[in-house]
Design a protein around this motif. Structure first.
Motif, PDB file in Angstrom:
ATOM      1  N   ASN A 150       0.825  -1.198   0.000  1.00 27.47           N
ATOM      2  CA  ASN A 150       0.000   0.000   0.000  1.00 27.47           C
ATOM      3  C   ASN A 150       0.868   1.260   0.000  1.00 27.47           C
ATOM      4  O   ASN A 150       1.870   1.339   0.706  1.00 27.47           O
ATOM      5  CB  ASN A 150      -0.917   0.010   1.225  1.00 27.47           C
ATOM      6  CG  ASN A 150      -1.984  -1.053   1.153  1.00 27.47           C
ATOM      7  OD1 ASN A 150      -2.233  -1.626   0.095  1.00 27.47           O
ATOM      8  ND2 ASN A 150      -2.622  -1.325   2.273  1.00 27.47           N
ATOM      9  N   THR A 168      -4.242  -2.656  -1.661  1.00 28.77           N
ATOM     10  CA  THR A 168      -5.555  -2.038  -1.728  1.00 28.77           C
ATOM     11  C   THR A 168      -5.486  -0.549  -2.031  1.00 28.77           C
ATOM     12  O   THR A 168      -6.500   0.061  -2.373  1.00 28.77           O
ATOM     13  CB  THR A 168      -6.316  -2.248  -0.401  1.00 28.77           C
ATOM     14  OG1 THR A 168      -5.541  -1.721   0.672  1.00 28.77           O
ATOM     15  CG2 THR A 168      -6.576  -3.732  -0.168  1.00 28.77           C
ATOM     16  N   SER A 169      -4.280   0.050  -1.909  1.00 30.57           N
ATOM     17  CA  SER A 169      -4.128   1.460  -2.258  1.00 30.57           C
ATOM     18  C   SER A 169      -2.729   1.699  -2.810  1.00 30.57           C
ATOM     19  O   SER A 169      -1.766   1.074  -2.381  1.00 30.57           O
ATOM     20  CB  SER A 169      -4.369   2.359  -1.035  1.00 30.57           C
ATOM     21  OG  SER A 169      -3.348   2.171  -0.069  1.00 30.57           O
ATOM     22  N   VAL A 227      -6.670  -3.272  -5.925  1.00 35.56           N
ATOM     23  CA  VAL A 227      -6.575  -1.865  -5.524  1.00 35.56           C
ATOM     24  C   VAL A 227      -7.956  -1.205  -5.554  1.00 35.56           C
ATOM     25  O   VAL A 227      -8.699  -1.345  -6.532  1.00 35.56           O
ATOM     26  CB  VAL A 227      -5.609  -1.103  -6.448  1.00 35.56           C
ATOM     27  CG1 VAL A 227      -5.639   0.396  -6.163  1.00 35.56           C
ATOM     28  CG2 VAL A 227      -4.196  -1.636  -6.290  1.00 35.56           C
ATOM     29  N   THR A 228      -8.313  -0.483  -4.485  1.00 31.27           N
ATOM     30  CA  THR A 228      -9.560   0.269  -4.451  1.00 31.27           C
ATOM     31  C   THR A 228      -9.343   1.778  -4.396  1.00 31.27           C
ATOM     32  O   THR A 228     -10.291   2.538  -4.541  1.00 31.27           O
ATOM     33  CB  THR A 228     -10.419  -0.151  -3.243  1.00 31.27           C
ATOM     34  OG1 THR A 228      -9.657   0.030  -2.042  1.00 31.27           O
ATOM     35  CG2 THR A 228     -10.840  -1.610  -3.365  1.00 31.27           C
ATOM     36  N   SER A 229      -8.077   2.226  -4.200  1.00 33.26           N
ATOM     37  CA  SER A 229      -7.823   3.663  -4.191  1.00 33.26           C
ATOM     38  C   SER A 229      -6.411   3.968  -4.654  1.00 33.26           C
ATOM     39  O   SER A 229      -5.481   3.208  -4.392  1.00 33.26           O
ATOM     40  CB  SER A 229      -8.051   4.258  -2.801  1.00 33.26           C
ATOM     41  OG  SER A 229      -7.081   3.790  -1.887  1.00 33.26           O
ATOM     42  N   VAL A 230      -6.281   5.114  -5.368  1.00 36.94           N
ATOM     43  CA  VAL A 230      -4.988   5.670  -5.754  1.00 36.94           C
ATOM     44  C   VAL A 230      -5.004   7.114  -5.280  1.00 36.94           C
ATOM     45  O   VAL A 230      -5.817   7.920  -5.750  1.00 36.94           O
ATOM     46  CB  VAL A 230      -4.749   5.599  -7.272  1.00 36.94           C
ATOM     47  CG1 VAL A 230      -3.361   6.145  -7.613  1.00 36.94           C
ATOM     48  CG2 VAL A 230      -4.898   4.178  -7.779  1.00 36.94           C
ATOM     49  N   THR A 231      -4.135   7.469  -4.330  1.00 37.47           N
ATOM     50  CA  THR A 231      -4.250   8.769  -3.669  1.00 37.47           C
ATOM     51  C   THR A 231      -3.734   9.918  -4.518  1.00 37.47           C
ATOM     52  O   THR A 231      -4.271  11.022  -4.466  1.00 37.47           O
ATOM     53  CB  THR A 231      -3.509   8.743  -2.324  1.00 37.47           C
ATOM     54  OG1 THR A 231      -2.136   8.360  -2.550  1.00 37.47           O
ATOM     55  CG2 THR A 231      -4.142   7.742  -1.375  1.00 37.47           C
ATOM     56  N   VAL A 260     -12.607   1.503  -8.170  1.00 31.25           N
ATOM     57  CA  VAL A 260     -11.400   2.224  -7.774  1.00 31.25           C
ATOM     58  C   VAL A 260     -11.715   3.712  -7.601  1.00 31.25           C
ATOM     59  O   VAL A 260     -12.366   4.322  -8.447  1.00 31.25           O
ATOM     60  CB  VAL A 260     -10.272   2.035  -8.809  1.00 31.25           C
ATOM     61  CG1 VAL A 260      -9.032   2.801  -8.403  1.00 31.25           C
ATOM     62  CG2 VAL A 260      -9.957   0.558  -8.991  1.00 31.25           C
ATOM     63  N   THR A 261     -11.220   4.291  -6.508  1.00 33.74           N
ATOM     64  CA  THR A 261     -11.301   5.727  -6.295  1.00 33.74           C
ATOM     65  C   THR A 261      -9.943   6.348  -6.612  1.00 33.74           C
ATOM     66  O   THR A 261      -8.940   6.054  -5.948  1.00 33.74           O
ATOM     67  CB  THR A 261     -11.679   6.054  -4.843  1.00 33.74           C
ATOM     68  OG1 THR A 261     -12.974   5.524  -4.568  1.00 33.74           O
ATOM     69  CG2 THR A 261     -11.690   7.565  -4.623  1.00 33.74           C
ATOM     70  N   GLY A 314      -7.965   9.434  -6.199  1.00 28.87           N
ATOM     71  CA  GLY A 314      -8.128  10.548  -5.278  1.00 28.87           C
ATOM     72  C   GLY A 314      -7.819  11.902  -5.864  1.00 28.87           C
ATOM     73  O   GLY A 314      -8.328  12.922  -5.379  1.00 28.87           O
TER      74      GLY A 314
END
Length: 357
Positions: free
Chosen positions: A222, A240-241, A258-262, A280-281, A283
């Motif tokens: 992550n 997951t990120s 992966v559910t998020s990329v900041t 996926v979010t 960010g």
């Protein structure tokens, strides 16, 4: 076993290869078959038979025939001549939970025409990896003759990197191709490609460009900042990120976990494809440029096909900043819904697969 087709070592600091250096187990897997003999495989030595050897070994060119290719990631291909040796079967697991050597190609009918050896296996654990050279466990080509022998399958490469990874060189478990017959209808069968896995345990920066053959199974930590530009398929399976994601150079990247990329994300370059099997979010900003695309996986039959599912005909994501597509880029799910009917069958729909007309 280590020392018998498997190379394994650990580096406490940085493993660096310059452009002229290599780590190689090419051709050090299961041996190709002797004349009129099958290639060796995961379960047995070869015998004189056109059938594949137990599992991954290619069939031989017994009685005036050409040899089949060894198997690994997929099955090898059969020798091209009538009655040629069969290709060895696929072997091993996608995640390389056990290292598997490439199957040997089948020998041909002609004297001296041995099958190509399969690739061996490499497992390396290191804190940092910088590769501008070559890491290879490729298979060996078959031998050319009137009746040609089969190529060996590629082996396995498993890299465990505790911190940073930068690859601009070559990482390959490519297949050995079948030898050329005279005529070409007597060509030997091609071996299969091997497998590659990379575990990035606490990597803060991952740059995977250069040449990587074939596809790569990856696990990221992550928060990693990831650049993927190998031009070959890469799957992301555990993180997951991510801190950021940059897909370039015609690469095909599939997100399974992966559910998020900041940070900011970019998909660019003709043929670059990002496939999302998760919601996926992103960010910050998401930019698609110069012929790139985002897509999802096509629908396949499930026990309850009326319920849409992300990763099964359904693409869903959100962008916290700006979503930008230039004039050449696409977001598409064209042709990825319910499948059309086979010959004389209905098309599939929300409650059932198609029936007989």
């Amino acid at each position: 076993a280590v020392g018998n087709g498997i190379l394994q070592f650990t580096v406490g600091g940085t493993l660096s290869l310059d452009a002229g250096s290599q780590i190689t187990m090419a051709g050090k897997g299961f041996t190709g078959g002797a004349v009129q003999m099958q290639g060796h495989s995961t379960t047995a030595a070869g015998i004189s038979a056109t059938a594949a050897n137990a599992q991954s070994g290619g069939g031989s060119g017994a009685a005036t025939n050409c040899g089949g290719g060894g198997g690994h990631l997929t099955a090898g291909t059969a020798g091209a001549c009538s009655g040629g040796g069969a290709g060895g079967a696929a072997a091993g697991s996608v995640d390389l939970s056990a290292l598997t050597l490439g199957g040997g190609g089948g020998g041909s009918f002609n004297a001296g025409t041995l099958g190509g050896n399969g690739g061996g296996a490499i497992k390396i654990t290191t804190t940092h990896l910088t590769n501008a050279g070559t890491i290879t466990a490729a298979g060996v080509n078959g031998v050319t003759n009137d009746y040609a022998s089969g190529g060996g399958a590629g082996g396995a490469i498993y890299l465990i990197v505790n911190n940073s990874l930068s690859n601009s060189g070559t990482i390959t478990t490519a297949k050995g191709v079948g030898g050329t017959g005279n005529p070409v209808s007597n060509n030997g069968g091609n071996g299969a490609d091997g497998r590659i896995r990379m575990d990035l345990l606490s990597a803060t920066a991952v740059t995977l460009v250069g040449t990587v053959v074939p596809s790569v199974y990856t696990t990221f930590t992550n928060g990693s900042a990831v650049t993927l530009g190998t031009g070959t398929p890469v799957s992301i399976n555990t993180a997951t990120s991510l801190g950021s994601l940059n897909v370039t150079a015609g690469s095909s990247v599939t997100i399974n976990s992966v559910t998020s990329v900041t940070g900011n994300s970019t998909v660019s370059g003709a043929g670059s494809v990002l496939t999302l099997n998760q919601d996926v979010t992103f960010g910050n900003n998401l930019t698609l440029a110069t012929g790139a695309s985002i897509t999802g996986t096509a629908w396949t039959w499930t026990s309850n096909p009326s319920t849409p599912a992300i990763g099964n005909g359904f693409l869903q994501f959100s962008v916290g900043g700006t979503l930008t597509l230039d004039g050449t880029s696409t977001i598409k799910m064209t042709g990825k819904g319910f499948t059309g009917g086979a010959l004389q069958w209905q098309g599939d729909y929300t409650t059932a697969t198609g029936g007989d007309s």
